[in-house]
Scaffold this motif. Structure first.
Motif, PDB file in Angstrom:
ATOM      1  N   GLU A 185       0.870  -0.960   0.047  1.00 12.32           N
ATOM      2  CA  GLU A 185      -0.041  -0.032   0.205  1.00 12.32           C
ATOM      3  C   GLU A 185       0.774   1.297   0.050  1.00 12.32           C
ATOM      4  OE1 GLU A 185      -0.399  -2.568   1.839  1.00 12.32           O
ATOM      5  OE2 GLU A 185      -2.567  -3.287   1.905  1.00 12.32           O
ATOM      6  N   MET A 186       2.023   1.337   0.584  1.00 13.70           N
ATOM      7  CA  MET A 186       2.974   2.273   0.635  1.00 13.70           C
ATOM      8  C   MET A 186       3.477   2.563  -0.506  1.00 13.70           C
ATOM      9  SD  MET A 186       6.110   3.158   3.059  1.00 13.70           S
ATOM     10  CE  MET A 186       5.340   3.210   4.478  1.00 13.70           C
ATOM     11  N   ASP A 188       1.837   1.642  -3.353  1.00 14.60           N
ATOM     12  CA  ASP A 188       0.728   1.838  -4.037  1.00 14.60           C
ATOM     13  C   ASP A 188       0.680   3.583  -4.042  1.00 14.60           C
ATOM     14  OD1 ASP A 188       0.500  -0.475  -5.171  1.00 14.60           O
ATOM     15  OD2 ASP A 188      -1.378  -0.769  -4.006  1.00 14.60           O
ATOM     16  N   ALA A 189       0.813   4.115  -2.618  1.00 17.18           N
ATOM     17  CA  ALA A 189       0.604   5.614  -2.378  1.00 17.18           C
ATOM     18  C   ALA A 189       1.318   6.234  -3.293  1.00 17.18           C
ATOM     19  CB  ALA A 189       0.822   5.758  -1.015  1.00 17.18           C
ATOM     20  N   SER A 190       2.536   5.813  -3.449  1.00 24.66           N
ATOM     21  CA  SER A 190       3.449   6.703  -4.597  1.00 24.66           C
ATOM     22  C   SER A 190       3.118   6.467  -5.958  1.00 24.66           C
ATOM     23  CB  SER A 190       5.068   6.165  -4.126  1.00 24.66           C
ATOM     24  OG  SER A 190       5.872   6.530  -5.125  1.00 24.66           O
ATOM     25  N   LEU A 191       2.848   5.276  -6.509  1.00 27.99           N
ATOM     26  CA  LEU A 191       2.266   5.301  -7.625  1.00 27.99           C
ATOM     27  C   LEU A 191       1.192   6.051  -8.070  1.00 27.99           C
ATOM     28  CD1 LEU A 191       2.707   1.142  -8.076  1.00 27.99           C
ATOM     29  CD2 LEU A 191       4.351   2.908  -8.825  1.00 27.99           C
ATOM     30  N   SER A 192       0.266   5.934  -6.977  1.00 31.60           N
ATOM     31  CA  SER A 192      -0.988   6.581  -7.402  1.00 31.60           C
ATOM     32  C   SER A 192      -0.952   8.114  -7.250  1.00 31.60           C
ATOM     33  CB  SER A 192      -2.209   6.132  -6.335  1.00 31.60           C
ATOM     34  OG  SER A 192      -1.715   7.128  -5.099  1.00 31.60           O
ATOM     35  N   LEU A 193       0.088   8.778  -6.931  1.00 26.63           N
ATOM     36  CA  LEU A 193       0.359  10.146  -7.266  1.00 26.63           C
ATOM     37  C   LEU A 193       1.058  10.306  -8.479  1.00 26.63           C
ATOM     38  CD1 LEU A 193       1.999  10.676  -3.720  1.00 26.63           C
ATOM     39  CD2 LEU A 193      -0.108  11.618  -4.477  1.00 26.63           C
ATOM     40  N   GLY A 194       1.163   9.241  -9.235  1.00 24.30           N
ATOM     41  CA  GLY A 194       1.984   9.624 -10.514  1.00 24.30           C
ATOM     42  C   GLY A 194       3.491   9.143 -10.665  1.00 24.30           C
ATOM     43  N   ALA A 195       3.924   8.739  -9.699  1.00 21.28           N
ATOM     44  CA  ALA A 195       5.253   8.495  -9.728  1.00 21.28           C
ATOM     45  C   ALA A 195       5.510   7.218 -10.452  1.00 21.28           C
ATOM     46  CB  ALA A 195       5.742   8.021  -8.234  1.00 21.28           C
ATOM     47  N   THR A 196       6.664   6.992 -11.209  1.00 22.92           N
ATOM     48  CA  THR A 196       6.894   5.768 -11.963  1.00 22.92           C
ATOM     49  C   THR A 196       7.634   4.916 -10.905  1.00 22.92           C
ATOM     50  OG1 THR A 196       9.238   6.601 -12.239  1.00 22.92           O
ATOM     51  CG2 THR A 196       7.930   7.322 -13.977  1.00 22.92           C
ATOM     52  N   GLN A 199      10.970   5.814  -9.767  1.00 23.64           N
ATOM     53  CA  GLN A 199      10.761   6.982  -8.624  1.00 23.64           C
ATOM     54  C   GLN A 199      10.658   6.083  -7.232  1.00 23.64           C
ATOM     55  OE1 GLN A 199       8.124   9.227 -10.926  1.00 23.64           O
ATOM     56  NE2 GLN A 199       9.861  11.038 -11.001  1.00 23.64           N
ATOM     57  N   THR A 200       9.394   5.195  -7.479  1.00 25.66           N
ATOM     58  CA  THR A 200       8.860   4.595  -6.074  1.00 25.66           C
ATOM     59  C   THR A 200       9.978   3.897  -5.443  1.00 25.66           C
ATOM     60  OG1 THR A 200       6.655   4.434  -7.185  1.00 25.66           O
ATOM     61  CG2 THR A 200       7.171   3.222  -5.134  1.00 25.66           C
ATOM     62  N   VAL A 204      10.815   5.581  -2.065  1.00 25.96           N
ATOM     63  CA  VAL A 204      10.037   4.914  -1.130  1.00 25.96           C
ATOM     64  C   VAL A 204      10.546   3.610  -0.574  1.00 25.96           C
ATOM     65  CG1 VAL A 204       7.750   4.149  -0.465  1.00 25.96           C
ATOM     66  CG2 VAL A 204       7.688   6.002  -1.929  1.00 25.96           C
TER      67      VAL A 204
ATOM     68  N   LEU B  58      -4.393   0.392 -10.639  1.00 28.27           N
ATOM     69  CA  LEU B  58      -3.425  -0.137  -9.465  1.00 28.27           C
ATOM     70  C   LEU B  58      -3.826  -1.590  -9.029  1.00 28.27           C
ATOM     71  CD1 LEU B  58      -2.780   2.507  -7.023  1.00 28.27           C
ATOM     72  CD2 LEU B  58      -1.085   1.226  -8.034  1.00 28.27           C
ATOM     73  N   THR B  86       1.272   7.191 -15.429  1.00 26.66           N
ATOM     74  CA  THR B  86       1.742   8.094 -14.779  1.00 26.66           C
ATOM     75  C   THR B  86       0.727   9.639 -14.834  1.00 26.66           C
ATOM     76  OG1 THR B  86       3.216   9.125 -16.081  1.00 26.66           O
ATOM     77  CG2 THR B  86       3.938   7.447 -14.270  1.00 26.66           C
ATOM     78  N   ARG B  89      -2.785   8.446 -13.572  1.00 24.90           N
ATOM     79  CA  ARG B  89      -2.894   8.294 -11.988  1.00 24.90           C
ATOM     80  C   ARG B  89      -2.488   9.671 -11.184  1.00 24.90           C
ATOM     81  NH1 ARG B  89       1.014   3.228 -11.636  1.00 24.90           N
ATOM     82  NH2 ARG B  89      -0.504   1.589 -11.921  1.00 24.90           N
ATOM     83  N   LYS B  90      -1.995  10.520 -11.871  1.00 25.67           N
ATOM     84  CA  LYS B  90      -1.940  11.872 -11.541  1.00 25.67           C
ATOM     85  C   LYS B  90      -3.283  12.547 -11.275  1.00 25.67           C
ATOM     86  CE  LYS B  90       0.534  16.272 -12.349  1.00 25.67           C
ATOM     87  NZ  LYS B  90      -0.702  17.095 -12.612  1.00 25.67           N
ATOM     88  N   TYR B 100      -1.197   5.451   4.681  1.00 21.00           N
ATOM     89  CA  TYR B 100       0.042   4.829   4.615  1.00 21.00           C
ATOM     90  C   TYR B 100       0.893   6.266   4.078  1.00 21.00           C
ATOM     91  CZ  TYR B 100      -0.752   0.050   4.879  1.00 21.00           C
ATOM     92  OH  TYR B 100      -0.964  -1.010   5.300  1.00 21.00           O
ATOM     93  N   PRO B 103       7.712   7.305   3.780  1.00 20.76           N
ATOM     94  CA  PRO B 103       8.766   7.279   5.090  1.00 20.76           C
ATOM     95  C   PRO B 103       9.512   8.546   4.834  1.00 20.76           C
ATOM     96  CG  PRO B 103       9.415   5.739   3.231  1.00 20.76           C
ATOM     97  CD  PRO B 103       8.220   6.265   2.718  1.00 20.76           C
ATOM     98  N   TYR B 112       6.032  15.501  -2.170  1.00 20.82           N
ATOM     99  CA  TYR B 112       6.462  14.514  -2.999  1.00 20.82           C
ATOM    100  C   TYR B 112       6.029  14.474  -4.521  1.00 20.82           C
ATOM    101  CZ  TYR B 112       7.450   9.453  -4.343  1.00 20.82           C
ATOM    102  OH  TYR B 112       7.450   8.219  -4.812  1.00 20.82           O
ATOM    103  N   ILE B 116       7.786  15.315  -7.927  1.00 21.39           N
ATOM    104  CA  ILE B 116       7.935  14.291  -8.871  1.00 21.39           C
ATOM    105  C   ILE B 116       7.320  14.809 -10.392  1.00 21.39           C
ATOM    106  CG2 ILE B 116       6.597  12.063  -9.486  1.00 21.39           C
ATOM    107  CD1 ILE B 116       7.230  10.772  -7.281  1.00 21.39           C
ATOM    108  N   HIS B 117       6.565  15.404 -10.252  1.00 18.60           N
ATOM    109  CA  HIS B 117       5.912  16.094 -11.544  1.00 18.60           C
ATOM    110  C   HIS B 117       6.611  17.364 -11.957  1.00 18.60           C
ATOM    111  CE1 HIS B 117       2.884  13.083 -11.997  1.00 18.60           C
ATOM    112  NE2 HIS B 117       2.818  13.237 -10.616  1.00 18.60           N
ATOM    113  N   ARG B 165      -1.540  15.158   0.410  1.00 13.64           N
ATOM    114  CA  ARG B 165      -0.589  14.694  -0.327  1.00 13.64           C
ATOM    115  C   ARG B 165      -1.358  14.452  -1.898  1.00 13.64           C
ATOM    116  NH1 ARG B 165       1.506   9.089   1.577  1.00 13.64           N
ATOM    117  NH2 ARG B 165      -0.352   8.406   0.652  1.00 13.64           N
TER     118      ARG B 165
END
Ligand SMILES: Nc1ncnc2c1ncn2[C@@H]1O[C@H](COP(=O)(O)OP(=O)(O)O)[C@@H](O)[C@H]1O
Ligand SMILES: [Mg+2]
Lengths: 303, 256
Positions: A185-186, A188-196, A199-200, A204, B58, B86, B89-90, B100, B103, B112, B116-117, B165
């Motif tokens: 899920e962590m 996924d959180a990064s991916l869902s922000l549009g990170a590749t 990058q994740t 992360v 996802l 990407t 998802r953005k 979550y 870190p 973040y 990233i963008h 976020r």
């Protein structure tokens, strides 16, 4: 009522015996390390008290017949070979583990995992033979000319290369376990922000897993410091300070393995070899303590 | 406003998802209204999470699900190989069942996405971080400890941080997968209030298994059962006057 309480007393006592028994075993296991250190210290006392410590540690003269015992070539050799191994292993293991845990399909991992396990089960003498057959000639024919030196191939580099392959599986397996502890899920959180995915991984996965990653490499490092057989077979075993990766070298474990039990008629020789063991043990303990301190620091900063 | 008089934002057409032999989503067809809050209700295991995750692609890729059909967002089928994932998802913020935080520090969590963008410049980023922390009504609580690790926040604060976020990448859709199920009543209330104020500008889709929550926040409701979309419609109609027997029984608590 009566029988009931009797039964429960029995259970309680059983629990107590089990607990005490296990505690004794644990203490025994822990005291083993103390016993080893004490034993080695006692046996290396003769040479420790006969010469200044600085001479033993920093002198490069290793001439047992003349009573000269400088451990510097071996200490430097050990660090050089281990250092080369870790420098090679770190990036390769990281990339392999990242690929297997994040990118590869389950079909690929199912196929690759047995190979890694087999690799970790191969006895070190086989790696030594492989080193002599392939790595040594390769260095002598192709790598040494690149640097304009002539070498028979038995070098620091050969030892480091063989050693790096040997510590691959343990490091990769620990890294895979460490990466599993990062929740999906962590990521996924990064991916869902549009990170590749990459990058994740960088921002992360590696960040969250950093303490474990360090632990994995310290484990590999400890293993590498003590590895004997394969290294002994490909480094040439010349007790001189190596000046480059293309020089032969002699590590502490090789020194002990090659000589212990022989030539005990030379005064102090036996004591010197036990001192070599003590130094090796100290190096490994030192790295473990350092890594612990680093881990605590990191955990305090991120968690 | 009459029932069918809304603009469609997401159009799901014949969507099927299989994990191996298991048919998880069965021929889902629905037009999800623009700038409204749509609640997905249904018993656990009926495929709510799977449907939500197929919107931002996802789905658990390690299990390689087979997906057929279309999900059309802004006129584009998101399963089209040409779609840049990407970018897709953005456009969709995601709130998961438990928060979550990444870190890193509170500040870095919000920064973040924008970084990233490609957003650069400390001043710009500072502004964004403050703006979205305020929007998630978290700013006052954290402004003095922006650079401490996000995991030290309470669960409720963490979920609001995740909201900040998500909003910081400027999505136009917000997806929530039972986003209040791990939270205390107070945090739940503040997340629900946020949804209510955000739906003027965002299309929001929230999975919930709490009917009272659906009543409080939803404009539109879809009821799912065993991978099928049984019924959908305006919230009052589904809750007070369901057409299908199954929906009725679920609302009355006979099936769950
Ligand atoms: N990665 C997966 N692999 C196999 N089956 C899955 C996977 N994820 C979900 N499922 C199955 O899909 C069904 C629907 O799950 P889910 O969408 O999580 O339901 P809900 O969110 O409504 O509780 C469940 O039966 C679940 O077992
Ligand atoms: Mg779910």
């Amino acid at each position: 009522m009566e029988t009931k309480s009797k039964v429960s007393y029995y259970r309680v006592n059983k629990n107590r015996y089990a607990k005490n028994g296990m505690m004794v075993l644990t203490i025994l296991a822990c005291s083993l390390i103390v016993l080893i250190v004490v034993g080695l210290t006692i046996r290396s006392a003769p040479i420790l008290f006969s010469r200044p410590l600085s001479e033993l540690l920093f002198s490069t003269e290793w001439k047992p017949f003349k009573g000269q015992f400088g451990f510097a070539p071996f200490i430097v050799g050990t660090f050089a070979v281990t250092g080369v191994a870790v420098v090679i292993a770190v990036p390769l293991c990281l990339l392999t583990a990242i690929y297997l845990s994040e990118y590869a399909s389950s079909r690929v991992t199912r196929f690759v995992n047995p190979f890694i396990d087999v690799l970790s089960g191969i006895p070190s003498i086989i790696f030594g033979v492989w080193g002599i057959l392939l790595v040594v000639p390769f260095i002598s024919k192709y790598i040494a000319p690149l640097f304009n030196v002539s070498s028979n191939g038995y070098t620091v580099l050969a030892g480091g290369l063989v050693l790096s392959i040997m510590i691959f599986p343990i490091i990769i397996n620990v890294l895979l376990e460490v990466f599993k502890t990062v929740p999906n899920e962590m990521k996924d959180a990064s991916l869902s922000l549009g990170a590749t995915k990459w990058q994740t991984v960088k921002k992360v996965l590696l960040k969250r897993a950093l303490p474990g990653v360090i632990a994995a490499f310290v484990l590999g490092l400890s293993r590498a410091f003590g590895e004997t057989m394969a290294v002994l077979m490909v480094t040439g075993n010349v007790s001189k300070l190596p000046k480059s990766l293309m020089d032969p070298t002699y590590t502490l474990p090789s020194l002990i393995a090659n000589n212990y039990g022989e030539m005990l008629s030379i005064p102090m020789y036996d004591s010197a070899l036990l001192l070599a063991s003590l130094i090796l043990l100290m190096i490994i303990l030192f790295f473990n303590i350092i890594s612990r301190i680093i881990l605590v620091k990191i955990e305090r900063n991120y968690q | 406003m009459s029932d069918n008089n809304f603009k469609t934002h997401i159009s799901v057409q014949n969507l099927n998802v299989h994990y191996g032999k298991n048919h998880i989503l069965k021929n889902i067809n629905i037009d999800i209204p623009d700038k409204k809050l749509t609640a997905i209700i249904g018993p656990s295991g009926c495929g709510k999470t799977t449907l939500l995750k197929s919107f931002n692609r996802l789905l658990d890729t390690s299990q390689s699900p087979m997906v057929t059909g279309k999900v059309v967002v802004n006129g584009e089928n998101i399963f089209d190989p040409k779609v840049e994932i990407t970018h897709l998802r953005k456009k969709m913020g995601l709130l998961s069942q438990r928060p979550y935080p990444l870190p890193m520090s509170i500040y870095d969590n919000v920064a973040y996405g924008p970084k990233i963008h490609g957003l650069r410049g400390k001043k710009n980023i500072d502004e964004i971080v403050e703006h979205y922390l305020r929007k998630a009504s978290l700013w006052e609580e954290v402004k003095d400890r922006l650079h401490t690790p996000a995991v030290r926040l309470s669960i409720g604060q963490q979920q609001r941080l995740c909201m900040a976020r998500g909003l910081a990448v400027e999505p136009d859709i917000i997806l929530g997968d039972e986003p209040t199920s791990a939270l205390d009543p107070h945090s739940t209330q503040s997340i629900e209030a946020m949804f209510n104020s955000l739906k003027e500008n965002y299309t929001i889709i929230v999975v919930t298994h709490i009917l009272r929550q659906a009543r409080r926040i939803a404009d539109y409701i879809m009821f799912m059962y065993m991978g099928e979309l049984i019924e959908h419609g305006p919230a009052e109609q589904i809750l007070d006057d369901p057409k299908e027997k199954m929906t009725k029984e679920y609302i009355q608590g006979i099936i769950s």
